[in-house]
Write an enzyme that holds these catalytic residues in place. Structure first.
Site, short mmCIF file in Angstrom:
data_model
loop_
_atom_site.label_atom_id
_atom_site.label_comp_id
_atom_site.label_asym_id
_atom_site.label_seq_id
_atom_site.Cartn_x
_atom_site.Cartn_y
_atom_site.Cartn_z
N LYS A 65 5.38 13.34 23.20
CA LYS A 65 5.21 13.22 24.66
C LYS A 65 5.35 14.57 25.35
CE LYS A 65 9.34 13.94 26.48
NZ LYS A 65 9.66 14.85 27.57
N THR A 104 7.16 12.00 32.04
CA THR A 104 6.93 13.45 32.03
C THR A 104 5.48 13.82 32.30
OG1 THR A 104 7.11 13.25 29.63
CG2 THR A 104 8.92 14.27 30.74
O1 LIG Z 1 12.43 14.80 28.08
C1 LIG Z 1 12.59 14.81 29.28
C2 LIG Z 1 12.81 13.61 30.07
O2 LIG Z 1 12.87 12.47 29.28
C3 LIG Z 1 12.56 16.10 30.01
O3 LIG Z 1 11.28 16.59 29.95
P1 LIG Z 1 11.00 18.15 30.06
O4 LIG Z 1 11.64 18.79 28.86
O5 LIG Z 1 9.51 18.28 30.08
O6 LIG Z 1 11.63 18.62 31.34
#
Ligand SMILES: O=C(CO)COP(=O)(O)O
Ligand SMILES: NC(=O)C1=CN([C@@H]2O[C@H](COP(=O)(O)OP(=O)(O)OC[C@H]3O[C@@H](n4cnc5c(N)ncnc54)[C@H](O)[C@@H]3O)[C@@H](O)[C@H]2O)C=CC1
Length: 329
Positions: free
Chosen positions: A187, A244
């Site tokens: 993801k 995200t």
């Molecule tokens: O994994 C995350 C939320 O579940 C945080 O995402 P980022 O690392 O892209 O900020």
């Protein structure tokens, strides 16, 4: 059945600090290892982490240390170190039999190892678990409602879920460790792709298409590696993908937005203290998928973009001009 009361957190970035605060908010003692002296000092003196989680007030029962030896003699350790640095930190952990709960989302370059694979090498006698889901750190630290997957052998997962649950923090139990790890790692890469679409002004139809086709990639990769479809469609997969891919609070999405606006990848990656794990994982997952004969065109494109091998306009054109195919493939 063991119960876990005294938690340690290894990693003083945004997520490690938020998890430590979650566990310390009711006054329970929690020990947090941070690599940076200024972070240790600020947590102990001001009860804040201005470097990685500005704005969150931390409990005085949360004590920071710069010495990994202080992580001995605790009931369970949450491991929240970005994947590229994880092996070195695991190798320096003091010996013990407390479970390691992996909260990082990525795959290691070269070895194609997920955190749990590294633990099997470096700490084979400890129980292992994965904690993953749609969980922005600043929201968890602020006590906003959050659900998450805790994956491990059934008994450990159940005991951990009880120990981690709070009125606003709801762990769901799973035994699909590999599914939880793959969901989180993939993801992050797809969040970069969605940020690119946003930064390039390509519209919401394109973003929805990317989320769906990206989820198809995650599913193909996951099923080939033994993940369960329901894990990938759950909190650690689709749930985190949706979070995200739709918010610039995601560092991965924000990195993609910069790329989509035409900013140079070297500039976007220079002098960062925070991580966008997808930038590290994209070439690794792309190479692993190639080796397994799995088609992951979006992941492959993100890998080439973060390597600076292709321009955004050309990459989008290449994705759109792929041969038409049945949706189920
Ligand atoms: O994994 C995350 C939320 O579940 C945080 O995402 P980022 O690392 O892209 O900020
Ligand atoms: N921030 C969030 O909302 C969430 C993050 N995660 C995951 O948690 C993991 C950690 O991310 P964050 O806490 O957000 O980090 P962060 O981006 O806030 O901070 C960077 C972290 O990397 C560490 N670091 C940098 N260089 C290092 C080195 N050479 N050796 C060891 N550590 C080093 C820093 O000490 C710091 O803890 C990542 O895998 C991320 O994907 C998972 C869920 C939510």
């Amino acid at each position: 059945m063991t119960s876990y009361r005294n938690f340690g957190v290894v990693g003083g970035g945004a997520w490690g600090t938020a998890l430590a605060q979650l566990l310390a908010a009711d006054g329970a003692p929690v020990r947090l290892w941070a690599r940076e002296e200024d972070v240790v000092a600020a947590i102990n003196r001001e009860h804040r982490n201005p470097v990685f989680l500005p704005g969150a007030a931390l409990s005085s029962s949360l004590i920071a240390t710069g010495d990994l030896a202080d992580m001995a003699d605790l009931d369970a350790l949450l491991i929240v170190v970005p994947v590229p640095f994880l092996r070195a930190v695991l190798a320096d952990l003091p010996p013990g039999d407390a479970p390691l709960i992996f909260c990082s989302k990525g795959m290691e370059a070269g070895s194609f190892a997920f955190p749990i694979d590294m633990a099997r090498d470096l700490a084979p006698l400890r129980p292992h678990a994965v904690l993953s889901g749609p969980t922005f750190a600043h929201e968890v630290a602020a006590g906003l409602p959050t659900a998450i997957t805790v994956a491990a052998d059934a008994e450990i997962a159940g005991t951990l879920a009880q120990a981690l649950a709070r009125p606003h923090f709801r762990p769901y139990v799973s035994t699909d460790v590999i599914g939880a790890e793959i969901g989180g790692a993939v993801k992050n890469i797809l969040a970069i792709a969605c940020g690119i679409v946003d930064g390039a002004g390509l519209g919401l139809n394109a973003r929805a298409a990317l989320i769906s086709r990206g989820f198809a990639e995650m599913t193909r990769f996951g099923l080939a590696r033994g993940a369960q479809a329901e894990t990938l469609a759950g909190l650690a997969g689709l749930g985190d993908l949706v979070l995200t891919c739709t918010s610039s609070n995601s560092r991965n999405f924000a990195l993609g937005q910069g790329l989509g606006r035409g900013e140079a990848v070297e500039v976007l990656m220079a002098d960062r203290r925070t991580v966008a794990e997808g930038a590290f994982s994209a070439p690794v997952v792309a190479a692993a998928a190639r080796a397994d004969g799995i088609d992951m065109p979006i992941t492959e494109t993100v890998a080439r973009l973060v390597a600076g091998e292709v321009r955004v306009g050309d990459a989008i054109q290449a994705l759109l001009s792929r041969p038409l195919r049945p949706e189920g493939r």
